[in-house]
Every structure is written in structure tokens, then in C-alpha cells.
Design a protein around this motif. Structure first.
Motif, short mmCIF file in Angstrom:
data_model
loop_
_atom_site.label_atom_id
_atom_site.label_comp_id
_atom_site.label_asym_id
_atom_site.label_seq_id
_atom_site.Cartn_x
_atom_site.Cartn_y
_atom_site.Cartn_z
N ASP A 1 -14.44 50.68 67.73
CA ASP A 1 -13.63 49.58 67.01
C ASP A 1 -13.86 49.15 65.82
OD1 ASP A 1 -12.42 46.90 66.64
OD2 ASP A 1 -12.49 46.21 68.66
N VAL A 2 -13.26 49.65 64.90
CA VAL A 2 -13.07 49.47 63.38
C VAL A 2 -11.71 48.23 63.18
CG1 VAL A 2 -13.12 50.29 60.69
CG2 VAL A 2 -13.66 51.85 62.71
N ALA A 3 -12.92 46.88 62.00
CA ALA A 3 -11.79 46.09 62.29
C ALA A 3 -10.51 45.45 63.13
CB ALA A 3 -11.33 46.34 61.38
N GLY A 4 -10.93 46.25 64.52
CA GLY A 4 -9.88 45.55 65.73
C GLY A 4 -8.82 46.51 65.92
N ARG A 5 -9.52 47.49 65.30
CA ARG A 5 -8.69 48.99 65.65
C ARG A 5 -9.05 49.66 66.18
NH1 ARG A 5 -4.35 51.32 61.50
NH2 ARG A 5 -3.93 52.39 63.06
N ARG A 6 -9.16 51.15 67.14
CA ARG A 6 -8.99 51.89 67.72
C ARG A 6 -8.87 52.85 66.86
NH1 ARG A 6 -7.49 52.00 74.26
NH2 ARG A 6 -8.64 49.88 74.73
#
Ligand code: DAH
Length: 366
Positions: free
Chosen positions: A270-275
Motif C-alpha cells: 500500500d503506497v499512499a492508499g494505492r496498491r
């Protein structure tokens, strides 16, 4: 020389020396034109006595020549000035890069197929193709899916009313796997191919389109084992996603044409809410995403294609090209791929000059 002419000549020469292009032409007409005063003076020569003409002739001709020379000289000055002005106002810097003229763009599916060809070429794979209108035998039977095999149910497709010369049913191929069979028969072993192309299934919703794209991989050689499969997939995915931290998980699965069969998952984080793909899927906050099917080539395929299963072994894999493009370029609706919307292409498309290469990056944007 009479004083009137002398004055007129002086005035004319002064006017010429200061004239612009229009005034110069006006002077020429007024002096040397049909009704010009020097032309009129020349005409008077005819009515003169020879003695008079001997004096007046050279005098008038001298004035004509003086005016003509002055006009030429002034014209040369004006032309040079005009050229100079043009040269300074129209600056052309040949060292600037030429402006690009956009003529359409490369569709993400084509771009990804080119990227895959580039990556696999580096590992010694060549590109193989097969027909999209396939026969029942290549699409199913030779891939170990006999007429009544239940796995056929997952590959419902579009059938043609006519059969081929050998009585086989014709259909739109449901996967690129029949290219495995065609390559094994036509090229024999050893073999290292990828086969990108269109495939068809009677499926249609937000995540399924009746036509989509797959890429098949097949390696056949002596002593090939699962380790080769895992290394190849890892190398390919690292190059494709341009990340070194790609981690794979192989899960036991079932495909009729491979034995054993594995489903390959790739770890995401998870990077800033994105996969974002990369990292161990078992780490906290991470997960696994199913990416592709693969396995060791079933020995039945060697029998169907006339290759010796005691001598050769191989691995195969199949993966959705559209899905790879979505994951890499962050596109979320599969249907947009086939809408032909110019705005979508302007946003996600690639410049025709952006040729994928391993040295410049396979997915580099212009
Ligand atoms: N042909 C399979 C499908 O479309 C995908 C696939 C799975 C291809 C495993 C392979 C493989 O080559 O080994 O569902």
C-alpha cells in the motif's frame, strides 16, 4: 548645360538618393518613363541640326545615364536593406529540436506487447503467432481438453457453422495456448517462444470483454524444471514493472495442459492508499494479487505433437496483456481499452517514437 536641366537633374539625383522603393519607381517614371522629361528631351534631338545634335545628344544621354546609374545604385541599397531586415526578423535556429507533429498514438496494448517482445527477446525468445479462427483440435483437444472435458465450460466462445477439411469445428480461439501446439508441431524442440495475440470468450462485464489479449510463453528443452519457470517469470516481471523488489508466490492449481500447474501471485504494498506491485505479500499491510497461470508442459502435449517426453520437458505460462497494461499504467476500466475514445488514447497512449528498449526503459514515456 542649361540651368533648368541642371537644376532638375540635381533635384532628381537628390530625390533618388533618398527614395524608398515606391518613390524610386515614381522618379523613374517621371524622368525616364515615356512621358518623362529626359525622354522628352531625347525626342527633341530629331528636330535639331547635326551640329546642335552633336552637342545636345551627349549632354542629354549623359543626364539619362546619370539618372539610370543613380536609380540602380539606390535600388541596390534598398534591396540590401530589405534583405538585411528579412534576415534579422526571420530568425531560424537550426540547433532547436524540430517540433513534434503528433500523428495518433500507440495503444497501450500494442505498447505492452512491444515491451514484452523486447524483454523476452533478451532471454532468447522469439515471437510466434497462430490464427484467431482456430479449430477445435488445436484450441482444446491437443491441449488435453477432450470433447467432454469440463474445463471447456470455462472457455465458452463463438463457433462457426462450417467445419474445416478434417471435420473439426472452427471457433474464435479462447486463449493463445493453441500456439504452443502449432509451434511444437511446426518447429519441434528445443523451443523458446512467446505468442501475443487476441483471444475471445462469450463474456461481457466491467472486467471481461468478449475480445481481450493474452501472451503465451513456452520453453522446451532438455532438463527444464520449475526453477527455470520461476526465474523466467521473475526476470520478466522485474523488467516489465521496472522494479527489483517483485516477489512471486507459486500456488498449486490445475490446467489440463500443464502438470504440475501453478498459479502465480505477485506481492503488492500500500503506497499512499494505492496498491503498488512489489514487496513480500505476506508482510503487514501487503497482499498477493493473482497474475498468471503456468506450469510444466503436460506429457500428453508431447504425445499429441510427436515429441519425445523422455527427452524433452518444458514450462508454459499465459497472462492477460490488458491486465498487465492496467497494472503498470494505472488504468482501471478494461472496457475503455476498446472504446476507441481519442481522449483516453491521448491520455494513456504512447508516442510512436517511444520504442521500448531495455537500455532506455521498456515503458519510457516521451
Ligand atoms: N490458457 C490459459 C487460459 O487462458 C492460461 C494459461 C494457463 C496458459 C497455464 C498457460 C499455462 O500456458 O501454462 O486460461
Amino acid at each position: 548645360m542649361n540651368t533648368t536641366d541642371r537644376t532638375r537633374l540635381d533635384e532628381t539625383l537628390v530625390a533618388i538618393a533618398a527614395a524608398d522603393a515606391d518613390e524610386l519607381e515614381a522618379q523613374r517614371v517621371a524622368v525616364l518613363g515615356k512621358a518623362g522629361w529626359i525622354s522628352a528631351a531625347l525626342k527633341t534631338l530629331g528636330g535639331m541640326s547635326p551640329e546642335e545634335r552633336q552637342i545636345e545628344g551627349p549632354r542629354i544621354q549623359g543626364m539619362r545615364a546619370a539618372v539610370a546609374d543613380a536609380i540602380d545604385a539606390r535600388k541596390a541599397v534598398l534591396d540590401a536593406a530589405a534583405l538585411e531586415k528579412q534576415l534579422t526578423s526571420e530568425v531560424l535556429d537550426l540547433t532547436l529540436p524540430a517540433p513534434e507533429t503528433p500523428r495518433g498514438s500507440v495503444h497501450p496494448v500494442s505498447q505492452v506487447m512491444d515491451e514484452l517482445a523486447e524483454i523476452f527477446a533478451d532471454m532468447g525468445f522469439s515471437v510466434a503467432t497462430g490464427p484467431e479462427i482456430e479449430d477445435d483440435w488445436h484450441n482444446f483437444t491437443a491441449l488435453n481438453m477432450a470433447e467432454t472435458h469440463p474445463a471447456r465450460a470455462m472457455h465458452d466462445t463463438f463457433y462457426f457453422p462450417d467445419k474445416d477439411g478434417e471435420g473439426r469445428r472452427m471457433l474464435l480461439r479462447t486463449h493463445t495456448s493453441p500456439v504452443q501446439i502449432r509451434s511444437m508441431i511446426e518447429k519441434g524442440a528445443p523451443l523458446r517462444i512467446i505468442a501475443p495475440g487476441r483471444v475471445y470468450r462469450s463474456d461481457s462485464d466491467a472486467t471481461h470483454t468478449p475480445m481481450f489479449h493474452q501472451i503465451e510463453g513456452l520453453v522446451i528443452d532438455e532438463g527444464i524444471h520449475l526453477g527455470h519457470l520461476k526465474w523466467t517469470l521473475e526476470t520478466f516481471l522485474k523488467a516489465f514493472f521496472e522494479r527489483d523488489d517483485i516477489v512471486l508466490r507459486l500456488r498449486p492449481s490445475y490446467f489440463p495442459f500443464t502438470e504440475p500447474s501453478v498459479e502465480v501471485d505477485v506481492g503488492w504494498q500500500d503506497v499512499a492508499g494505492r496498491r503498488v506491485l512489489g514487496g513480500d505479500g505476506d508482510a503487514p499491510g501487503h497482499g498477493w494479487m493473482e497474475l498468471l497461470g503456468s506450469g510444466m508442459v503436460n506429457r500428453r502435449l508431447f504425445e499429441f505433437t510427436g515429441l519425445d517426453p523422455e527427452k524433452w520437458s518444458g514450462f508454459a505460462f499465459g497472462v492477460g496483456v490488458d491486465r498487465l497494461a492496467m497494472l503498470k499504467y494505472g488504468m482501471d476500466d478494461l472496457r475503455a481499452f476498446f472504446d476507441g475514445d481519442g481522449r483516453w488514447l491521448a491520455h494513456y497512449g504512447f508516442s510512436a517514437f517511444d520504442q521500448p528498449t531495455l537500455s532506455a526503459g521498456v515503458g519510457a514515456r516521451a
